[in-house]
Structures are given as C-alpha cells and as structure tokens.
Motif scaffolding. Structure first.
Motif, PDB file in Angstrom:
ATOM      1  N   ASP A 102     -10.161  -8.008   3.081  1.00 31.72           N
ATOM      2  CA  ASP A 102     -10.093  -7.101   4.229  1.00 31.72           C
ATOM      3  C   ASP A 102     -11.434  -6.996   4.946  1.00 31.72           C
ATOM      4  O   ASP A 102     -11.481  -6.838   6.170  1.00 31.72           O
ATOM      5  CB  ASP A 102      -9.636  -5.720   3.779  1.00 31.72           C
ATOM      6  N   SER A 126     -12.998  -0.652  -9.669  1.00 30.76           N
ATOM      7  CA  SER A 126     -13.637  -1.425  -8.606  1.00 30.76           C
ATOM      8  C   SER A 126     -13.358  -2.910  -8.769  1.00 30.76           C
ATOM      9  O   SER A 126     -13.215  -3.635  -7.785  1.00 30.76           O
ATOM     10  CB  SER A 126     -15.150  -1.182  -8.620  1.00 30.76           C
ATOM     11  N   THR A 130      -9.940  -3.849  -7.506  1.00 25.58           N
ATOM     12  CA  THR A 130      -9.874  -3.715  -6.049  1.00 25.58           C
ATOM     13  C   THR A 130     -10.645  -4.819  -5.330  1.00 25.58           C
ATOM     14  O   THR A 130     -10.420  -5.069  -4.147  1.00 25.58           O
ATOM     15  CB  THR A 130     -10.432  -2.340  -5.619  1.00 25.58           C
ATOM     16  N   VAL A 151     -16.141   1.649  -4.151  1.00 24.32           N
ATOM     17  CA  VAL A 151     -15.632   0.506  -3.380  1.00 24.32           C
ATOM     18  C   VAL A 151     -16.091   0.580  -1.929  1.00 24.32           C
ATOM     19  O   VAL A 151     -16.631  -0.390  -1.379  1.00 24.32           O
ATOM     20  CB  VAL A 151     -14.092   0.464  -3.458  1.00 24.32           C
ATOM     21  N   ASP A 152     -15.869   1.727  -1.284  1.00 21.51           N
ATOM     22  CA  ASP A 152     -16.180   1.842   0.147  1.00 21.51           C
ATOM     23  C   ASP A 152     -17.674   1.702   0.415  1.00 21.51           C
ATOM     24  O   ASP A 152     -18.076   1.113   1.423  1.00 21.51           O
ATOM     25  CB  ASP A 152     -15.676   3.175   0.695  1.00 21.51           C
ATOM     26  N   MET A 199     -10.078   0.173   6.524  1.00 23.20           N
ATOM     27  CA  MET A 199     -10.472   0.239   5.117  1.00 23.20           C
ATOM     28  C   MET A 199      -9.434   0.960   4.261  1.00 23.20           C
ATOM     29  O   MET A 199      -9.623   1.089   3.047  1.00 23.20           O
ATOM     30  CB  MET A 199     -11.836   0.936   4.991  1.00 23.20           C
ATOM     31  N   ASN A 253       0.826  -1.207   0.000  1.00 22.14           N
ATOM     32  CA  ASN A 253       0.000   0.000   0.000  1.00 22.14           C
ATOM     33  C   ASN A 253       0.857   1.252   0.000  1.00 22.14           C
ATOM     34  O   ASN A 253       0.559   2.232  -0.687  1.00 22.14           O
ATOM     35  CB  ASN A 253      -0.928  -0.002   1.212  1.00 22.14           C
ATOM     36  N   MET A 308      -7.915  -1.015   0.987  1.00 26.87           N
ATOM     37  CA  MET A 308      -8.794  -1.105  -0.178  1.00 26.87           C
ATOM     38  C   MET A 308      -9.013   0.271  -0.796  1.00 26.87           C
ATOM     39  O   MET A 308      -9.161   0.399  -2.020  1.00 26.87           O
ATOM     40  CB  MET A 308     -10.126  -1.760   0.200  1.00 26.87           C
ATOM     41  N   SER A 309      -9.025   1.321   0.041  1.00 33.12           N
ATOM     42  CA  SER A 309      -9.207   2.677  -0.473  1.00 33.12           C
ATOM     43  C   SER A 309      -8.000   3.100  -1.303  1.00 33.12           C
ATOM     44  O   SER A 309      -8.142   3.720  -2.366  1.00 33.12           O
ATOM     45  CB  SER A 309      -9.418   3.656   0.690  1.00 33.12           C
ATOM     46  N   VAL A 351      -8.940  -7.522  -2.851  1.00 32.12           N
ATOM     47  CA  VAL A 351      -8.456  -6.900  -1.606  1.00 32.12           C
ATOM     48  C   VAL A 351      -9.630  -6.506  -0.729  1.00 32.12           C
ATOM     49  O   VAL A 351      -9.620  -6.702   0.496  1.00 32.12           O
ATOM     50  CB  VAL A 351      -7.584  -5.670  -1.923  1.00 32.12           C
ATOM     51  N   GLU A 352     -10.660  -5.949  -1.350  1.00 29.03           N
ATOM     52  CA  GLU A 352     -11.862  -5.518  -0.628  1.00 29.03           C
ATOM     53  C   GLU A 352     -12.518  -6.691   0.096  1.00 29.03           C
ATOM     54  O   GLU A 352     -12.881  -6.588   1.286  1.00 29.03           O
ATOM     55  CB  GLU A 352     -12.826  -4.897  -1.639  1.00 29.03           C
TER      56      GLU A 352
END
Length: 411
Positions: free
Chosen positions: A277, A267, A270, A386-387, A254, A10, A257-258, A273-274
């Motif tokens: 996590d 998206s 990601t 994503v979030d 978070m 990251n 993933m962000s 990973v999303e």
C-alpha cells in the motif's frame, strides 16, 4: 477486482473483530476452546515472516548503490530514533499527569496478581550486544528480528559490492529476489483466512479476559490509547505539512494497513500489506519502501515505547514508588532501547514487561496485573508501530528526488 477484494477483506476483518468481542463477552471462557484456530492462523503467517523480512532487506540493500544506502538508511534511522524517544517521553508525561495506577493498590486484581514469567535481566550494553548474532540460524528460529536484519544488511552490502565488481550480476541476488516473491505469495494465501483466525483469537482473548479484569484497568487502557491516538494525530499533521498531503486522503489510503494491524496485533504480519500500500497507494518510491519499512518494524516501535513507559509508571503508582529528575530520562532511554527487542508475534507486551520491570526495581508479580490484556494492548500499540514506520519513510522520501509519486497519491 483486486481493489474490491482488498476492501472486502478489510471489511471482513473489522466485522470479525466486532463479532469476536461480542462472542467473547457472551460465551465467556468457553470461547477459549477455539483459540487454537487463531493460533494456527498466526503460526501460518509467522512461519514465513522472518525469511521474508530478511529477503526484503537483502534485495533492498543489494539493489542500492553505496550512496543511496548511506543517504536513505541514515536518514531513516535518525527518524526512527527521534520518534521512538519522543514516544517514550509522551508516554511518561501522560501517565504522570493522568495517574492510571492511583487507586488500584487495594483492588482484588492487584492483590491477587501473580505471574509465571521470569525476570529478564538486561543492561543497555546487553541490548546492543543482542543486535549481533553468533548463530544466524538460531536467531531466525527464535524470531529475533534485529540480529536477523543486521545479517541481512551485511549480506546485502556484500551483494552490492559483488554486483559492482561483476557488471551488476549476482546469482544469489536473483535467487533471494525470487524467494521473496514466493514467500509473499504464501503470506497472501494465508491472509485469505484472516477473518476466521482473528475471530477465534479475539473471542478467546475477550472470553478469558472478562469484564471483572477489564473494568479496574479501564483508566490504564484509556491513558494508553489516548496517548497513542494523540501521538498518531501529531504524526499525521507533521507528515501532511511536510509532504503537502490531504490528511483525510492520507488516513483513507492507510486504512487497510491500520485495520490489519488492529486485527492481527503484529507488525510482522502487517508488513506485506504495509509495503504494497505504501508503494501503490501512497506513492512511496519502491527502493525507499523496500529498505525502510522492513527496517522500521524492529527499529521504530513508537507504540511499544509508549506502552512500556505508561505501564512502568502505572506499576510504580500502584506500589507507591515515585520517579524524579533524571529517573524519567533513564526510563525514556530504557523504554526506547527495549522497544527494539520486541517480539514479532502476539504477546510481545508481556515479553517486554519482563525486561523493564526488574530494571526499575518493581515487583515482577505486577506483570500478572496486565497478563490478560494481550489483545487490547497489542491492538493499541501495533497500529502506531505500523503507521509510524510509513510516516518516517515518507519524511525521508520527501527529501529525495521523486521520492513520492504525487499523481499516484492523489489518484
């Protein structure tokens, strides 16, 4: 060691983004020569994304009982629809109040705007019809996620009924489950070169963009980014109040993933990973995460809804066109529906605009004004896309028995 590796990855992505912006500003258009390396990275990840998402949906649906599927699935879709409509309305309100398009009509950027894009004529009936594929192989090839997910749900339901009638066994279910893990292994392997690919892509985009394009549209980017930020903060407050979370801890967990969303502006890229996590850090129950997060990728694009709304109002302001009354409601519905037709790769913003601009009677050439903003716009809208998927899943999980593992979240 895995945690240390994730932190280093990251950090490397953030550094590569910063260095990419700097290199693009310094090197200018010459940095475009290395964009192909970034394109290779995105292609490597995307080559397995569609089958991975389909496998994840099949395994999630096929492993649930009919009762679980109806409860979790319907609640999730309700949260998706509500948040996307609210996102569109927030985008319309912000653009109407702050008027990012006022004053741009006489600029050189607008006067010379041109695009090679062709209008995509579509109605709400066409949008819904597009949910269903006449050829699933063709839909997979085109990266059309919604019809692929509809097919995956149908196959998952068939597996559920088959397992119920055959004592819980199904060879296809076992094969798909193992295929999902193999595809995830490929994606994880490709992600080890993410910092290099992202640096090349970002530097090329910034180099081609140039300050002369960015400055006139700075107000537009600020309105878009500010609206996304406010919506994101409101989401965090709502989730923390309902679930009893510490907001600082939630944001920290978070963060990976962000960062991935900001760096890859996709998206789909990601999603692995999303999912990991959400289950391992946030304590989201496995079956809820496995079902709702892949579903949310095409069905819950809050960032895309805001982007379409803000951009449509901005273009209308540039050309002196006004909306009133039910026009705003129509625009909110159109933005929400078209957010479902999002592409899963960088550049989805331009694809979306070719759908909405002609429907509102706005000039197609206006798309050329925003053609260079693929990366900043993609980064802004993808982080909310994503979030918000995770937030919706958490809201559903709160109402389910053992939906959230609090010990895992608090650890």
């Amino acid at each position: 060691m895995r945690q240390l590796k994730r932190i280093n990855t990251n950090t490397a992505i953030v550094i590569s983004m910063v260095l990419g912006v700097a290199a693009g500003l310094i090197g200018g258009e010459a940095m475009g020569q290395i964009q192909f390396i970034g394109d290779i990275f995105f292609r490597l990840v995307q080559m397995g994304i569609v089958p991975f998402v389909m496998c994840a949906i099949v395994v999630a649906v096929g492993g649930l009982t009919a009762r679980d599927l109806s409860g979790i699935g319907i609640k999730g879709i309700a949260w998706f629809a509500s948040s996307s409509i609210l996102a569109s309305l927030c985008g319309i309100f912000a653009a109407t109040v702050f008027q990012p398009g006022v004053g741009l009509a006489d600029t050189e950027l607008v006067q010379n705007a041109a695009t090679t894009a062709e209008a995509t004529a579509t109605t709400w009936q066409d949008t819904i019809l597009g949910f269903f594929s006449s050829n699933i192989i063709s839909s997979m090839s085109a990266g059309a996620m919604v019809p692929c997910i509809v097919f995956a749900i149908a196959l998952g339901l068939a597996i559920t009924f088959w397992r119920t009638a055959h004592g819980g066994s199904c060879l296809v279910f076992d094969v798909v489950q193992e295929l999902e893990q193999l595809l995830l292994g490929i994606i994880r392997g490709v992600m080890t070169i993410a910092p290099v690919g992202i640096f090349c892509y970002v530097s090329a985009m910034v180099g081609n963009l140039g300050a002369e394009v960015l400055v006139p549209l700075l107000k537009y980017l600020l309105v878009l980014g500010g609206t996304v930020l406010v919506f994101l903060v409101v989401w965090i407050v709502v989730v923390c109040v309902r679930c009893g979370f510490n907001p600082v801890r939630l944001v920290a967990k978070m963060w990976p993933m962000s960062v991935m969303a900001l760096g890859t502006i996709s998206s789909a890229v990601t999603l692995p990973v999303e999912m990991e996590d959400a289950k391992r850090k946030l304590g989201l129950r496995d079956d809820i995460a496995d079902l709702l997060l892949p579903l949310g990728m095409p069905l819950n694009s809050n960032g895309a809804s805001i982007h379409l709304a803000v951009t449509a109002i901005t273009i209308a302001q540039i050309y002196g066109m006004t909306f009133a009354g039910f026009d705003y409601l129509y625009l909110a519905i159109i933005c929400t529906l078209l957010s479902l037709a999002n592409a899963v790769a960088p550049g989805a913003d331009i694809v979306s605009l070719t759908m909405i601009v002609p429907q509102l009677g706005l000039p197609l050439s206006s798309i050329g004004i925003f053609a260079g903003l693929t990366y900043p716009v993609g980064a802004i809208r993808t982080i909310l896309n994503v979030d918000s998927d995770v937030f919706c899943a958490l809201m559903v999980a709160k109402g389910e028995p053992n939906g959230i593992n609090r010990e895992l979240f608090d650890s």
